[in-house]
Design a protein around this motif. Sequence first.
Motif, PDB file in Angstrom:
ATOM      1  N   ALA A 150       0.922  -1.186  -0.065  1.00  0.00           N
ATOM      2  CA  ALA A 150      -0.034  -0.302   0.025  1.00  0.00           C
ATOM      3  C   ALA A 150       1.008   1.302  -0.070  1.00  0.00           C
ATOM      4  N   PRO A 151       0.510   2.224  -0.494  1.00  0.00           N
ATOM      5  CA  PRO A 151       1.277   3.698  -0.446  1.00  0.00           C
ATOM      6  C   PRO A 151       1.793   3.902   0.810  1.00  0.00           C
ATOM      7  N   ALA A 152       1.158   3.634   2.015  1.00  0.00           N
ATOM      8  CA  ALA A 152       1.693   3.944   3.142  1.00  0.00           C
ATOM      9  C   ALA A 152       2.806   3.021   3.513  1.00  0.00           C
ATOM     10  N   ASP A 179      16.029  13.413   2.740  1.00  0.00           N
ATOM     11  CA  ASP A 179      17.258  12.831   2.631  1.00  0.00           C
ATOM     12  C   ASP A 179      17.295  11.307   2.995  1.00  0.00           C
ATOM     13  N   ASP A 180      16.339  10.701   3.397  1.00  0.00           N
ATOM     14  CA  ASP A 180      16.250   9.326   3.578  1.00  0.00           C
ATOM     15  C   ASP A 180      16.001   8.657   2.117  1.00  0.00           C
ATOM     16  N   VAL A 181      17.087   8.048   1.758  1.00  0.00           N
ATOM     17  CA  VAL A 181      17.343   7.392   0.350  1.00  0.00           C
ATOM     18  C   VAL A 181      16.179   6.491   0.069  1.00  0.00           C
ATOM     19  N   PHE A 182      15.730   5.771   1.270  1.00  0.00           N
ATOM     20  CA  PHE A 182      14.458   4.843   0.935  1.00  0.00           C
ATOM     21  C   PHE A 182      13.278   5.355   1.685  1.00  0.00           C
ATOM     22  N   GLY A 183      13.232   6.766   1.845  1.00  0.00           N
ATOM     23  CA  GLY A 183      12.282   7.381   2.375  1.00  0.00           C
ATOM     24  C   GLY A 183      11.157   7.749   1.282  1.00  0.00           C
ATOM     25  N   ASP A 184       9.998   8.493   1.683  1.00  0.00           N
ATOM     26  CA  ASP A 184       8.930   8.844   0.874  1.00  0.00           C
ATOM     27  C   ASP A 184       9.367   9.825  -0.273  1.00  0.00           C
ATOM     28  N   GLN A 185       9.801   9.762  -1.233  1.00  0.00           N
ATOM     29  CA  GLN A 185      10.743  10.518  -2.065  1.00  0.00           C
ATOM     30  C   GLN A 185       9.356  11.266  -3.028  1.00  0.00           C
ATOM     31  N   PRO A 186       9.350  12.534  -2.825  1.00  0.00           N
ATOM     32  CA  PRO A 186       8.460  13.366  -3.664  1.00  0.00           C
ATOM     33  C   PRO A 186       8.510  13.065  -5.181  1.00  0.00           C
ATOM     34  N   TYR A 187       9.990  12.876  -5.498  1.00  0.00           N
ATOM     35  CA  TYR A 187      10.024  12.879  -7.242  1.00  0.00           C
ATOM     36  C   TYR A 187       9.831  11.500  -7.596  1.00  0.00           C
ATOM     37  N   ALA A 188       9.525  10.478  -6.706  1.00  0.00           N
ATOM     38  CA  ALA A 188       8.975   9.351  -7.079  1.00  0.00           C
ATOM     39  C   ALA A 188       7.534   9.413  -7.894  1.00  0.00           C
ATOM     40  N   ARG A 189       6.840  10.519  -7.492  1.00  0.00           N
ATOM     41  CA  ARG A 189       5.498  10.572  -7.826  1.00  0.00           C
ATOM     42  C   ARG A 189       5.374  11.639  -8.610  1.00  0.00           C
ATOM     43  N   ALA A 217       7.853   2.028  -7.623  1.00  0.00           N
ATOM     44  CA  ALA A 217       8.950   1.165  -7.245  1.00  0.00           C
ATOM     45  C   ALA A 217       8.623   0.826  -5.880  1.00  0.00           C
ATOM     46  N   ALA A 218       8.189   1.539  -4.971  1.00  0.00           N
ATOM     47  CA  ALA A 218       7.654   1.388  -3.586  1.00  0.00           C
ATOM     48  C   ALA A 218       6.618   0.467  -3.441  1.00  0.00           C
ATOM     49  N   GLU A 219       5.428   0.915  -4.044  1.00  0.00           N
ATOM     50  CA  GLU A 219       4.248   0.059  -4.173  1.00  0.00           C
ATOM     51  C   GLU A 219       4.377  -1.290  -4.981  1.00  0.00           C
ATOM     52  N   LYS A 220       5.347  -1.625  -5.867  1.00  0.00           N
ATOM     53  CA  LYS A 220       5.029  -2.664  -6.735  1.00  0.00           C
ATOM     54  C   LYS A 220       4.073  -2.662  -7.678  1.00  0.00           C
TER      55      LYS A 220
END
Lengths: 435, 462
Positions: free
Chosen positions: A53-55, A363-373, A409-412
């Motif tokens: 899930a997105p969360a 800054d957290d590489v595996f965090g919730d990255q805005p650019y990914a959306r 990438a995060a949600e598959k």
Amino acid sequence: MAIEDDVLVIGGGLAGATAALAAADRGRQVRLVSYKQSTLRHASGLIDVLGYAPAGDGPLVDPFDALADLPEGHPYERVGSEAVRDALAFFDDIAGEAYAGSHTDANALVPTHGGTVKPTARYPVSTAAGLASDDRDALLVGFDTLPDFEAPLAASHLEAAGVPFEARGVTVRFPGITRDDAKITRYAHLLDHDESVETAAGETTARDALTETIRSHLEGESRVGFPAILGDERADAVRADLADRLGVDVFEVPMGPPSLPGMRLEDRLYDALEERGVRVTTGVPVVDYETGAGETGPNGPERIDHVVVDRNGSEIPHRADQYVLATGGLVGKGVRSERERVFEPIFDCHVPHAADRYDWFVDDVFGDQPYARFGLPVDRDLRPLDAADEPEFSNLRAAGAVLGGYDFAAEKSGAGVSLATGYVAGRRAASEGER
Amino acid sequence: MSDAERPTDDPAGDDEFEPIQVFPEAEEMDLRPGADDCYKCSTCDTNCPVAEVDDEFPGPKFQGPEQWRLKRQDDHDVDDSVMKCSNCMRCDSACPSDVPLSQMHNTARGEYVEEQMDKFSREYVRNRILANYRRLAPLGSMFPRTANFVMGLSATQWLGEKLLGISGERELPEFATETFREWWTKRGGNATSKKRAQKARAKRGGTQVQSDEKRIAYFHGCYANYNTPEVAKALVRVYEHFGYEIMVPDQHCSGTPMFANGMLEDARRSAETNVRELAAALEDGADIVASCSSCSMSIRQEYPELFDFEGTKNVAGNTWDAVEYLRVHEDLEGELEGTSIDGALADSNFAYHAPCHARNQGLDGQTMEVLAAIDGVDAHDVGDSCSGISGTYGWKAEHYETSMKIGSEMFDHMEDADAKTGLTECPTCSMQMEHGTGYEITHTLEVLEAALVGTAREAGAQ
């Protein structure tokens, strides 16, 4: 003269091919224009719908249960869950015997080359014997000239992930390959053609030498996993032959780019395009467009009259009634960025993003990255919206990774979104033209 | 623009940001941005027909960006595997990141030949001869029957292999008894074409009246001149049918075989002549069309990538594939609707192979689309594999086997196709198709000629 068709799809990946197929299915003359080879060559070949899930909750057992809770603007929310099911059924029809997983809504768990387990809705039959839910012990085989798959490490990772079986990895020499950086197509070609190879025991064939090598490593496991290099054009025959000779089930572990399962999927889609009479133009970019009169009056959205394709400097006009933009995201270059802005390069459709580029990432590489959306916002008809939430053009729809509002990438969810939005965009473009 | 050309940070609050020149002024072609654009996805490697069948070829990613980086150190020579690249250029259209792979390969190959190859070696002499076919062909074509007889002798083929390393497995192409240019001159050259074009425009009349003159400059290349003038004549008749006046400027080899053999100086000389002559034709109001897909590829892409003569870009931007030009400037498919074919090509089903160099220009689907408009023509695309010959590559004894292995997929598909005649736009692909299957091979323009003009009528009229 422009080159004329009913529907023009820009982009040749999973979303573009699906859109073209869906439009052609409704009897329209469709052209697909793709600048470079599609990023399917980077893809695992797995068809995921929603793994997390997105969360971040997951892995999800049933992706369809989670679709209703997706935030507004998520591509699945735009098209609705029925469209996701229809698109999967459409894919199943095209994939035929080559894919498995349609018997259930639940996600399958497929081991990856890193030894992780990926939740996915459909998977190539070549991976079927390797599912992590299967409790049979598995031997993973890696090759010393193929460092992308470290079999002992992947086996340990799988066990650490809690799979219900024992996994063991060995590294062997691939018969007939000497160079350290042989291409995956070379491995596949040797097996496809069962070429003769030199071994310590004399001259034999690639498949024979490979099975003899593996046989001595088997310790009672009833299935053996290889990196996904087991043939290209004749992959099914190669796998069946190896299984037959070894007396065990044989499966492939999906790999990183470049990926044969991705290339096989690409071949299957392009064969389907040819069967349906879709005209395909590759190797040339769409660089510009011209608008015509707005169909909804002076204040309505503009209408694209034709787009311009660049062929080594000559500009070739291509005209269609309806257009589908499926050019990919940041990797596929359907969305690009400069220091000051993020933009869509062909139609300059609106891409929402923070004005300060230091807000594009955390800054957290595996965090919730805005650019990914980053990507295009669309209405429920998949028409890109401008900053005022009005359609940019009356006859343009967008599909796949060029869309914003989700982090595949995060949600598959990459393949599923491409399928669902490609399917809807293609069908709507076709029915729009019928009016 | 690549990221490498862009500054990576912004001095706070200064709008007038001036990037600093970090690297010294380049004296030669700067391929750094291209090398930096490679993110090593290896898509190019999966498209390389040579790497798939030859263990010793390290693939386009190595030959391009990786070798370029290695070369920044003075102690690295160009790796001799660069001569195993067949210059099919499939890696170019594979790359998702716009890395100019073939430009890098051409540059590296040129440097290898210039600095590392022994100029007295058999390989160099052989390559020089193959690359400069344009200089030898006039000799053969002066006494075509004798030349064809001598070259067909098995003793000649044996000598070719032993002395020069030219594969004795291949039959050398026959010289035509009359070159295209001889035919063109005899026919009255440009003046005749002008008249015929005027007549055609008048005849087309009605809604098709076009008062302004339509003019093209034809780059026929070597093969259509010396070996297959029927292709060049087909182009002339088809274009005149649409009312175009044809000019045939002086021209040299397009350079394709020279690039492929690393003979960049030879290529430069040829390109200089071609750019000068073709630029003059543009001045005269003509667009440039070519019937050979490698010739058009060379002028459109390789010239601007490798040379900077005056007018190079303009010539490149105004050069067209002959069928594509008609498609965009005329209603070619409309004109073909309802036509059919009689004569030698009647009732032919065609097995079509799209040459790599057409594929790279986005023309891979064109022939199938256009021919679909002709009644009774059934064309089968035999797939996206490379034919394997790649110009002079498959002629070399040491590459013959690789070339045939690459071609085997196409041969299989041709034999499976329900077809009588092979079809392609590349002269050497057509040699390979014939060599591997025994099919007769024709050119798309000959099919268009048969449909639009009719071969028998024209032959009688001349």
